[in-house]
Design a protein around this motif. Structure first.
Motif, short mmCIF file in Angstrom:
data_model
loop_
_atom_site.label_atom_id
_atom_site.label_comp_id
_atom_site.label_asym_id
_atom_site.label_seq_id
_atom_site.Cartn_x
_atom_site.Cartn_y
_atom_site.Cartn_z
N GLU A 64 0.83 -1.21 0.00
CA GLU A 64 0.00 0.00 0.00
C GLU A 64 0.86 1.26 0.00
O GLU A 64 0.58 2.21 -0.71
CB GLU A 64 -0.95 0.00 1.21
CG GLU A 64 -2.04 -1.04 1.14
CD GLU A 64 -1.60 -2.44 1.57
OE1 GLU A 64 -0.44 -2.62 2.03
OE2 GLU A 64 -2.42 -3.37 1.43
N GLU A 65 1.93 1.25 0.80
CA GLU A 65 2.81 2.42 0.86
C GLU A 65 3.57 2.59 -0.45
O GLU A 65 3.76 3.71 -0.93
CB GLU A 65 3.78 2.32 2.04
CG GLU A 65 4.63 3.55 2.24
CD GLU A 65 3.84 4.83 2.51
OE1 GLU A 65 4.35 5.90 2.13
OE2 GLU A 65 2.74 4.77 3.07
N LYS A 66 4.01 1.50 -1.07
CA LYS A 66 4.70 1.59 -2.37
C LYS A 66 3.77 2.16 -3.43
O LYS A 66 4.16 2.99 -4.24
CB LYS A 66 5.22 0.23 -2.79
CG LYS A 66 6.39 -0.25 -1.96
CD LYS A 66 6.81 -1.65 -2.39
CE LYS A 66 7.91 -2.20 -1.52
NZ LYS A 66 8.28 -3.57 -1.88
N LEU A 67 2.51 1.69 -3.42
CA LEU A 67 1.52 2.22 -4.37
C LEU A 67 1.29 3.70 -4.11
O LEU A 67 1.28 4.51 -5.05
CB LEU A 67 0.20 1.46 -4.26
CG LEU A 67 -0.96 2.03 -5.07
CD1 LEU A 67 -0.68 1.89 -6.56
CD2 LEU A 67 -2.26 1.33 -4.71
N ALA A 68 1.14 4.09 -2.84
CA ALA A 68 0.92 5.50 -2.50
C ALA A 68 2.08 6.36 -2.99
O ALA A 68 1.87 7.43 -3.57
CB ALA A 68 0.74 5.65 -0.99
N GLU A 69 3.31 5.89 -2.80
CA GLU A 69 4.48 6.65 -3.25
C GLU A 69 4.49 6.81 -4.77
O GLU A 69 4.81 7.88 -5.29
CB GLU A 69 5.76 6.00 -2.77
CG GLU A 69 5.99 6.18 -1.28
CD GLU A 69 7.22 5.46 -0.77
OE1 GLU A 69 7.92 4.77 -1.57
OE2 GLU A 69 7.51 5.59 0.43
N ALA A 70 4.13 5.75 -5.49
CA ALA A 70 4.09 5.83 -6.96
C ALA A 70 3.01 6.82 -7.40
O ALA A 70 3.24 7.64 -8.30
CB ALA A 70 3.84 4.45 -7.56
N CYS A 71 1.83 6.75 -6.78
CA CYS A 71 0.75 7.68 -7.11
C CYS A 71 1.15 9.12 -6.79
O CYS A 71 0.89 10.03 -7.59
CB CYS A 71 -0.52 7.31 -6.34
SG CYS A 71 -1.34 5.80 -6.90
#
Length: 175
Positions: free
Chosen positions: A36-43
Motif C-alpha cells: 500500500e505504501e509503495k503504491l501510495a508513493e508511486a501515485c
C-alpha cells in the motif's frame, strides 16, 4: 543497557530500530514498505509532477486502496467526464487512436484485470505560494493475484489521466 537479544547482529538491528523508532524522517529509508505504501508513493510521484510547487506537497490522508472489478471505461478514467470528452474528440480525429483504444479494450476484457483505487488528500502551494488543500483519485490496472505495488507507474492515472495523457492535454489547453 537492557540486553534483549543473543546475537550481536540481531542486537545491532534492534539497537538501530530503537534509536530511530521515534524519528519519522529517519524511517523514510526503511526498505520494508507495505504494498500500500509503495503504491501510495508511486501515485504521489505522478501527482506531484502536476503541481505548481511539487516540493511543497504534503499528504494529509490516504483513502484505500481498494481493488475491485471495473469496466474498461472506468480503467480509462472515463468516469471523469472531462477525460472521456477529451478521448472521444481525439479518437474522432484520429482513426489510429480509435484502433488502439479498441485493442486496449479487448486486452482489458480478456485479461482478468481489476482496478486499484487510492484516494489522496494533500496540501500543496499554488503559483502564489499559498497552501491549498487538494484531493486526487489514483487508479491503475492490476491482474487478479498480482501485488498492487507492482503496477507500472506509467499506467497509473490521477483523476483519469496518465502522465502522458496529462502532458498531451496540457499542450491542448495552452493553445
Amino acid at each position: 543497557m537492557l540486553k534483549i537479544c543473543d546475537s550481536k547482529s540481531i542486537c545491532a538491528v534492534v539497537s538501530v530500530l530503537i534509536t530511530v523508532a521515534g524519528s519519522q524522517p529517519a524511517l523514510a529509508w526503511w526498505p520494508f514498505k507495505s504494498s500500500e505504501e509503495k503504491l501510495a508513493e508511486a501515485c504521489e510521484q505522478v501527482l506531484s509532477e502536476r503541481l505548481k510547487s511539487p516540493s511543497s506537497y504534503r499528504r494529509t490522508e490516504l483513502i484505500g486502496p481498494t481493488v475491485s472489478s471495473a469496466t474498461w471505461e472506468e480503467s480509462q478514467g472515463w468516469n471523469f467526464e472531462e477525460r472521456k470528452k477529451h478521448d472521444e474528440a481525439f479518437m474522432s480525429r484520429n482513426s489510429e487512436a480509435k484502433h488502439s483504444m479498441d485493442l486496449s479494450k479487448r486486452l482489458w476484457e480478456s485479461g482478468n484485470y481489476k482496478l486499484v483505487r487510492l484516494g489522496i488528500r494533500y496540501e500543496a502551494a499554488n503559483s502564489f505560494g499559498a497552501s491549498i488543500a487538494g484531493a486526487a483519485v489514483c487508479t491503475g490496472p492490476v491482474r487478479d493475484g498480482d501485488d498492487i505495488a507492482e503496477i507500472d507507474p506509467s499506467s497509473l492515472r490521477i483523476n483519469g489521466y496518465t502522465s502522458f495523457d496529462w502532458s498531451i492535454a496540457q499542450i491542448g489547453t495552452s493553445n
